[in-house]
Design an enzyme around this catalytic site. Structure first.
Site, PDB file in Angstrom:
ATOM      1  N   TYR A   1     -30.388  30.306 -37.412  1.00 55.10           N
ATOM      2  CA  TYR A   1     -30.075  30.649 -36.010  1.00 55.10           C
ATOM      3  C   TYR A   1     -31.168  31.550 -35.426  1.00 55.10           C
ATOM      4  O   TYR A   1     -31.653  31.294 -34.313  1.00 55.10           O
ATOM      5  CB  TYR A   1     -28.710  31.351 -35.989  1.00 55.10           C
ATOM      6  CG  TYR A   1     -28.217  31.735 -34.614  1.00 55.10           C
ATOM      7  CD1 TYR A   1     -27.686  30.784 -33.742  1.00 55.10           C
ATOM      8  CD2 TYR A   1     -28.239  33.061 -34.188  1.00 55.10           C
ATOM      9  CE1 TYR A   1     -27.206  31.139 -32.486  1.00 55.10           C
ATOM     10  CE2 TYR A   1     -27.756  33.431 -32.938  1.00 55.10           C
ATOM     11  CZ  TYR A   1     -27.238  32.470 -32.094  1.00 55.10           C
ATOM     12  OH  TYR A   1     -26.767  32.833 -30.851  1.00 55.10           O
TER      13      TYR A   1
ATOM     14  N   LYS B   1     -33.716  30.737 -32.294  1.00 55.35           N
ATOM     15  CA  LYS B   1     -33.769  31.548 -31.073  1.00 55.35           C
ATOM     16  C   LYS B   1     -35.158  32.163 -30.876  1.00 55.35           C
ATOM     17  O   LYS B   1     -35.622  32.319 -29.742  1.00 55.35           O
ATOM     18  CB  LYS B   1     -32.683  32.628 -31.116  1.00 55.35           C
ATOM     19  CG  LYS B   1     -31.256  32.066 -31.125  1.00 55.35           C
ATOM     20  CD  LYS B   1     -30.957  31.224 -29.891  1.00 55.35           C
ATOM     21  CE  LYS B   1     -29.493  30.823 -29.783  1.00 55.35           C
ATOM     22  NZ  LYS B   1     -29.208  30.029 -28.585  1.00 55.35           N
TER      23      LYS B   1
HETATM   24  N1  LIG Z   1     -21.484  34.768 -27.992  1.00 57.08           N
HETATM   25  C1  LIG Z   1     -22.488  35.557 -28.270  1.00 57.08           C
HETATM   26  O1  LIG Z   1     -22.306  36.723 -28.657  1.00 57.08           O
HETATM   27  C2  LIG Z   1     -23.902  35.074 -28.129  1.00 57.08           C
HETATM   28  C3  LIG Z   1     -24.915  35.993 -28.371  1.00 57.08           C
HETATM   29  C4  LIG Z   1     -26.231  35.595 -28.210  1.00 57.08           C
HETATM   30  C5  LIG Z   1     -26.525  34.303 -27.835  1.00 57.08           C
HETATM   31  N2  LIG Z   1     -25.520  33.425 -27.620  1.00 57.08           N
HETATM   32  C6  LIG Z   1     -25.900  32.062 -27.217  1.00 57.08           C
HETATM   33  O2  LIG Z   1     -25.241  31.714 -26.025  1.00 57.08           O
HETATM   34  C7  LIG Z   1     -25.021  30.305 -26.008  1.00 57.08           C
HETATM   35  C8  LIG Z   1     -23.549  30.028 -25.770  1.00 57.08           C
HETATM   36  O3  LIG Z   1     -22.814  30.629 -26.808  1.00 57.08           O
HETATM   37  P1  LIG Z   1     -21.221  30.789 -26.807  1.00 57.08           P
HETATM   38  O4  LIG Z   1     -20.938  32.057 -27.467  1.00 57.08           O
HETATM   39  O5  LIG Z   1     -20.702  30.535 -25.458  1.00 57.08           O
HETATM   40  O6  LIG Z   1     -20.849  29.615 -27.820  1.00 57.08           O
HETATM   41  P2  LIG Z   1     -19.647  28.580 -27.855  1.00 57.08           P
HETATM   42  O7  LIG Z   1     -19.578  28.114 -29.260  1.00 57.08           O
HETATM   43  O8  LIG Z   1     -18.426  29.172 -27.236  1.00 57.08           O
HETATM   44  O9  LIG Z   1     -20.175  27.411 -26.906  1.00 57.08           O
HETATM   45  C9  LIG Z   1     -21.296  26.641 -27.265  1.00 57.08           C
HETATM   46  C10 LIG Z   1     -21.376  25.447 -26.374  1.00 57.08           C
HETATM   47  O10 LIG Z   1     -22.454  24.609 -26.816  1.00 57.08           O
HETATM   48  C11 LIG Z   1     -21.999  23.264 -26.882  1.00 57.08           C
HETATM   49  N3  LIG Z   1     -22.769  22.505 -27.863  1.00 57.08           N
HETATM   50  C12 LIG Z   1     -22.880  22.745 -29.182  1.00 57.08           C
HETATM   51  N4  LIG Z   1     -23.647  21.799 -29.752  1.00 57.08           N
HETATM   52  C13 LIG Z   1     -24.026  20.947 -28.774  1.00 57.08           C
HETATM   53  C14 LIG Z   1     -24.807  19.780 -28.731  1.00 57.08           C
HETATM   54  N5  LIG Z   1     -25.401  19.260 -29.821  1.00 57.08           N
HETATM   55  N6  LIG Z   1     -24.984  19.166 -27.531  1.00 57.08           N
HETATM   56  C15 LIG Z   1     -24.407  19.646 -26.424  1.00 57.08           C
HETATM   57  N7  LIG Z   1     -23.659  20.761 -26.396  1.00 57.08           N
HETATM   58  C16 LIG Z   1     -23.462  21.393 -27.570  1.00 57.08           C
HETATM   59  C17 LIG Z   1     -20.530  23.376 -27.237  1.00 57.08           C
HETATM   60  O11 LIG Z   1     -19.841  22.188 -26.861  1.00 57.08           O
HETATM   61  C18 LIG Z   1     -20.126  24.592 -26.382  1.00 57.08           C
HETATM   62  O12 LIG Z   1     -19.822  24.173 -25.071  1.00 57.08           O
HETATM   63  C19 LIG Z   1     -25.523  29.769 -27.345  1.00 57.08           C
HETATM   64  O13 LIG Z   1     -26.834  29.283 -27.199  1.00 57.08           O
HETATM   65  C20 LIG Z   1     -25.512  31.008 -28.219  1.00 57.08           C
HETATM   66  O14 LIG Z   1     -26.441  30.897 -29.266  1.00 57.08           O
HETATM   67  C21 LIG Z   1     -24.206  33.776 -27.761  1.00 57.08           C
END
Ligand SMILES: NC(=O)c1ccc[n+]([C@@H]2O[C@H](COP(=O)([O-])OP(=O)(O)OC[C@H]3O[C@@H](n4cnc5c(N)ncnc54)[C@H](O)[C@@H]3O)[C@@H](O)[C@H]2O)c1
Length: 248
Positions: free
Chosen positions: A156, A160
Site C-alpha cells: 500500500y 501511494k
Molecule cells: N480511510 C483512510 O483513513 C484513508 C487514509 C489515507 C488514504 N486513503 C485513501 O482514500 C481512498 C478511499 O479510501 P476509503 O477509506 O474511502 O476506502 P473504502 O474501502 O471505503 O472505499 C474504496 C473505494 O474504492 C473502490 N475500489 C476498490 N477497488 C476498485 C477497483 N479495482 N476499481 C474501481 N473501484 C475500486 C471501492 O469500490 C470503494 O468504493 C483510497 O485510495 C485510500 O487508499 C484512505
C-alpha cells in the site's frame, strides 16, 4: 454556490467512504458526477437516487480501474453524455496488509494494480480530451503512508508513494495544456477501509495526530474541491496532507 456548474467530474470508488463524500460535494456544487463502484450496486443506486431526487446530477458506472477496457467504457460514458471531462479524482484504493515476509505476490499485485496502475489508466484515458479542452484537473488520493512508509503496508505504501511520483510526472507532462495534477494525502479517516484496523492500531494513529481526532470524509472532499477549483489555478504537482497534522 455552484462552483462546478457545467463541469463533468469522474470520481473512482465513489460509492462509499471518502469517494462518496467527494461525489456528494461535487454534486452539491453543481457538477455532473460520474462515480464508479466495483461492487455494491445497491449502495451506488441509492446514493444516485437520493441526490438525483433533489436535482443533482449523479450517475454510477461499474468500473474496475485496473482494467484499461473498463476505464475506457467509463470515460466514453461520461463523454457521450456531457461531451467533456473537467475533473478526474483517482480515489479508488484497496489495502491488503501484511508483513513482507508473509505477503503474497497476489496481494502485492492487486494493491499496486488498483491504487497505482488504476490512476495511470484513468489519467491516460482522460488526458487527450483534457488536452483538447486546454483545461483539466486531476486529483489523486494518496496517503500519508506514501510519504512515511508503514510496517505491514509495504504494498500500500509503495502504491501511494508511486502515486505521488505519478502526480508530479503528470503535472510536468500536462502543464503546457493547462491540466493541473495534484495529490491529497489523507491521514486517518473513519471509513470501511479503516474499520479493519485493530483498536491498538487506531489508538496508535490518534496518538500521533496533533488534532487528536480522525478526519471526516467531508474534510477530505473539501481539499479535493479546492484542487478542482479556480482557487488553485497556480498550483500543480503538489501533495497536500489532510491529516490533522500527523505528517509535517
Ligand atoms: N480511510 C483512510 O483513513 C484513508 C487514509 C489515507 C488514504 N486513503 C485513501 O482514500 C481512498 C478511499 O479510501 P476509503 O477509506 O474511502 O476506502 P473504502 O474501502 O471505503 O472505499 C474504496 C473505494 O474504492 C473502490 N475500489 C476498490 N477497488 C476498485 C477497483 N479495482 N476499481 C474501481 N473501484 C475500486 C471501492 O469500490 C470503494 O468504493 C483510497 O485510495 C485510500 O487508499 C484512505
Amino acid at each position: 454556490m455552484a462552483r462546478f456548474e457545467g463541469k463533468t467530474v469522474i470520481v473512482t470508488g465513489g460509492s462509499r467512504g471518502i469517494g462518496e463524500g467527494i461525489v456528494r460535494r461535487f454534486a452539491a456544487e453543481g457538477a455532473t458526477v460520474f462515480g464508479t463502484y466495483n461492487s455494491g450496486a445497491d449502495r451506488a443506486d441509492s446514493i444516485a437516487g437520493e441526490l438525483n431526487a433533489v436535482g443533482m446530477k449523479v450517475r454510477f458506472i461499474q468500473t474496475d480501474v485496473a482494467s484499461e477496457q473498463s476505464v475506457k467504457e467509463l470515460v466514453d460514458a461520461a463523454v457521450k453524455e456531457t461531451g467533456r471531462v473537467d475533473v478526474l479524482v483517482n480515489n479508488a484504493g484497496i489495502t491488503k496488509d501484511g508483513l513482507v515476509m508473509r505477503m503474497s505476490e497476489k496481494d502485492w499485485d492487486d494493491t499496486l494494480n488498483t491504487n497505482l496502475k488504476g490512476a495511470f489508466l484513468c489519467a491516460k484515458a482522460v488526458c487527450r480530451l483534457m488536452m483538447s479542452q486546454r483545461s483539466g484537473r486531476i486529483v489523486n488520493i494518496a496517503s500519508v503512508v506514501g510519504i512515511t512508509g508503514n510496517a505491514g503496508q509495504a504494498n500500500y505504501a509503495a502504491s501511494k508513494a508511486g502515486l505521488i511520483g505519478l502526480t508530479k510526472s503528470l503535472a510536468k507532462e500536462f502543464a503546457s495544456r493547462n491540466i493541473l495534477v495534484n495529490c491529497i494525502a489523507p491521514g486517518y479517516v473513519e471509513t470501511d477501509m479503516t474499520q479493519k484496523l485493530s483498536d491498538e492500531q487506531r489508538a496508535g494513529f490518534l496518538n500521533v495526530i496533533p488534532l487528536k481526532r480522525a478526519g471526516t470524509v467531508d474534510e477530505i472532499a473539501a481539499a479535493v474541491a479546492f484542487f478542482a477549483s479556480d482557487d488553485s489555478a497556480y498550483i500543480t504537482g503538489q501533495v497536500l496532507c489532510a491529516d490533522g497534522g500527523m505528517v509535517m
